[in-house]
Design a protein around this motif. Structure first.
Motif, PDB file in Angstrom:
ATOM      1  N   ALA A 101       0.850  -1.202   0.000  1.00 61.37           N
ATOM      2  CA  ALA A 101       0.000   0.000   0.000  1.00 61.37           C
ATOM      3  C   ALA A 101       0.878   1.241   0.000  1.00 61.37           C
ATOM      4  O   ALA A 101       0.529   2.274  -0.556  1.00 61.37           O
ATOM      5  N   HIS A 119      -3.597  -6.080  -5.049  1.00 57.18           N
ATOM      6  CA  HIS A 119      -4.125  -6.543  -3.768  1.00 57.18           C
ATOM      7  C   HIS A 119      -3.138  -6.010  -2.733  1.00 57.18           C
ATOM      8  O   HIS A 119      -1.976  -6.412  -2.732  1.00 57.18           O
ATOM      9  N   PHE A 120      -3.595  -5.085  -1.882  1.00 53.92           N
ATOM     10  CA  PHE A 120      -2.644  -4.300  -1.087  1.00 53.92           C
ATOM     11  C   PHE A 120      -2.200  -4.986   0.198  1.00 53.92           C
ATOM     12  O   PHE A 120      -2.993  -5.583   0.927  1.00 53.92           O
ATOM     13  N   HIS A 356      -4.568   2.437  -1.448  1.00 59.11           N
ATOM     14  CA  HIS A 356      -6.012   2.200  -1.269  1.00 59.11           C
ATOM     15  C   HIS A 356      -6.777   3.485  -1.001  1.00 59.11           C
ATOM     16  O   HIS A 356      -8.002   3.497  -0.976  1.00 59.11           O
ATOM     17  N   TYR A 361      -8.142   2.936  -6.829  1.00 59.09           N
ATOM     18  CA  TYR A 361      -7.737   1.699  -6.169  1.00 59.09           C
ATOM     19  C   TYR A 361      -8.477   1.436  -4.851  1.00 59.09           C
ATOM     20  O   TYR A 361      -8.136   0.519  -4.117  1.00 59.09           O
ATOM     21  N   SER A 362      -9.486   2.255  -4.578  1.00 62.06           N
ATOM     22  CA  SER A 362     -10.148   2.151  -3.269  1.00 62.06           C
ATOM     23  C   SER A 362     -10.964   0.871  -3.125  1.00 62.06           C
ATOM     24  O   SER A 362     -11.264   0.449  -2.014  1.00 62.06           O
ATOM     25  N   GLN A 363     -11.318   0.255  -4.254  1.00 64.50           N
ATOM     26  CA  GLN A 363     -12.152  -0.958  -4.187  1.00 64.50           C
ATOM     27  C   GLN A 363     -11.323  -2.246  -4.298  1.00 64.50           C
ATOM     28  O   GLN A 363     -11.884  -3.329  -4.351  1.00 64.50           O
ATOM     29  N   CYS A 364     -10.032  -2.108  -4.377  1.00 65.69           N
ATOM     30  CA  CYS A 364      -9.187  -3.294  -4.549  1.00 65.69           C
ATOM     31  C   CYS A 364      -9.102  -4.094  -3.248  1.00 65.69           C
ATOM     32  O   CYS A 364      -9.211  -3.538  -2.171  1.00 65.69           O
ATOM     33  N   ARG A 366      -7.559  -5.900  -0.055  1.00 64.94           N
ATOM     34  CA  ARG A 366      -6.430  -5.484   0.796  1.00 64.94           C
ATOM     35  C   ARG A 366      -6.512  -6.169   2.144  1.00 64.94           C
ATOM     36  O   ARG A 366      -7.576  -6.628   2.558  1.00 64.94           O
TER      37      ARG A 366
END
Ligand SMILES: *Cc1c(COP(=O)(O)O)cnc(C)c1O
Length: 392
Positions: A101, A119-120, A356, A361-364, A366
């Motif tokens: 991240a 995928h963070f 994120h 990328y907020s919906q990836c 993590r």
């Protein structure tokens, strides 16, 4: 009895350490005091400015020699290098790739160029990079190992690769990370964009995974204007990397024939010329950057409320961008510190926005990212150019 934390104390140290020449001390500036003019002039004089010429080969050999990696393939920039690394380890549309991240946005972007999803992963405080133990625990809870690889039980997607990034030049703890990735059948690509001249257990960063990416952007330790390189010890991957980054053209005296969809990612000769000259100065830059970091370390030692971030015992950092970590209880003053320093012509800035937090990328997927969030609240970068140690 604890003295109250005062941002002024940080300014005072920086004023003492940095040259008092009336100029802004920038975060990282290139330095061209070697053979840059003469090599670039040679390109212009001979007409060899573009996609062929001796400097590209020479630069590639120089990088391979310096890093101790078998193959170095020069490309247009570090992002392109990452893109090709991902392709070459077999990241396909629909896959997931483990990305810290806490990184520069290029690491995540390159994953998306392949049609895959980042995928963070969280960081560890001692390296700022991917936390192997936390990643192992995360994969144990969300992943399933099948015949053809590792699958995310929640999304159904294959987790094909991981991209540890050596943040600000500080090496990730690669041995435990490699063993987690091996156990879960995940390929390891190192984002060594910031870590030319950094070593993990005596071995240069970028040689601990299957393949890796360097950057020679204008703010990196050495620059080619824009540029990057792919590093690998694998003969087949090395050959394929060269082929795919040079439009996948088949060798022939005049025919233009191509056997796959390649990329025009080759580093122009004129940029490689600059790189050859910069490479000659690299040891000197690294020594000066180390000396500056040492000076920061001793000068910040007596200052309360802030810690100068140093390398691990098992590692050697290039100290690409020097890092200060503000104590947790003073973290709310980070922006006051940044304002004070920048107003006093000392360039400083916070870490990148965590991946994120970026809207795209907020919906990836993590994991818990509490350590990266903690680092991000507390970190500031301070001036780090090698020439700041000149004339001392
Ligand atoms: C600089 C950098 C890159 C990309 O490099 P460019 O040459 O600017 O494309 C990638 N990842 C990280 C972590 C970087 O710092």
């Amino acid at each position: 009895m604890t003295d109250k934390f005062n941002p002024r104390a940080i300014l005072d140290v920086l004023k003492r350490v940095l040259p008092d020449d009336g100029k802004t001390a920038s975060l990282h500036e290139p330095c061209f005091t070697g053979n840059e003019w003469s090599y670039v002039k040679e390109c212009l004089d001979t007409g060899w400015v573009s996609s062929a010429g001796k400097f590209v080969d020479r630069f590639e050999r120089g990088i391979a020699e310096f890093t101790g990696v078998k193959y170095a393939i020069a490309v247009v920039n570090g992002t392109a290098a990452l893109h090709v690394c991902l392709k070459l380890v077999g990241v396909n549309p629909g896959d997931e790739v483990l990305v810290p991240a806490l990184t520069f946005v290029a690491t995540a972007n390159a994953v998306v160029y392949c049609g895959a999803t980042p995928h963070f992963v969280d960081s560890e405080l001692k390296t700022l990079g991917m936390d192997p133990a936390k990643l192992a625990a995360h994969l144990e809870s969300i992943a399933e190992i099948r015949e053809d690889g590792c699958y995310n039980k929640h999304t159904g997607r294959r987790i094909k690769a991981a991209i540890p990034m050596h943040a600000f030049g500080h090496p990730v703890d690669m041995d435990p990370l490699n063993s987690v990735c091996k156990r879960f059948k995940v390929e390891v690509i190192e984002d060594a964009a910031e870590s030319l001249g950094s070593y993990y257990k005596g071995v240069h960063t970028g040689s601990h995974g299957k393949i890796s990416a360097l950057s020679f952007n204008g703010n990196k330790v050495i620059t080619t204007g824009g540029g990057g390189a792919i590093l690998t010890n694998d003969v087949d991957l090395g050959k394929l990397a060269k082929h795919i980054t040079t439009t996948a053209r088949l060798p022939h005296p005049w025919n233009l024939t191509h056997d796959m969809v390649g990329y025009n990612y080759r580093l122009p000769n004129i940029n490689a010329a600059l790189g050859c000259a910069q490479l000659e100065c690299l040891e000197d830059f690294l020594a000066k950057k180390r000396a500056l970091a040492k000076l920061y370390e001793t000068s910040f030692a007596p200052v309360r409320g802030v810690v100068f971030f140093t390398e691990q015992k098992i590692s050697k950092s290039n100290y690409w961008l020097n890092v200060l970590l503000i104590d947790e209880e003073n973290a709310d003053q980070r922006d006051d510190i940044l304002k004070l320093l920048n107003e006093n012509r000392i360039q400083s800035r916070p870490a990148w926005d965590l991946m994120h937090k970026l809207h795209m990328y907020s919906q990836c997927p993590r994991m818990d990212l509490s350590v990266a969030e903690n680092i991000s609240r507390r970190l500031i970068n301070i001036p780090s150019s090698a020439f700041l140690m000149d004339n001392r």
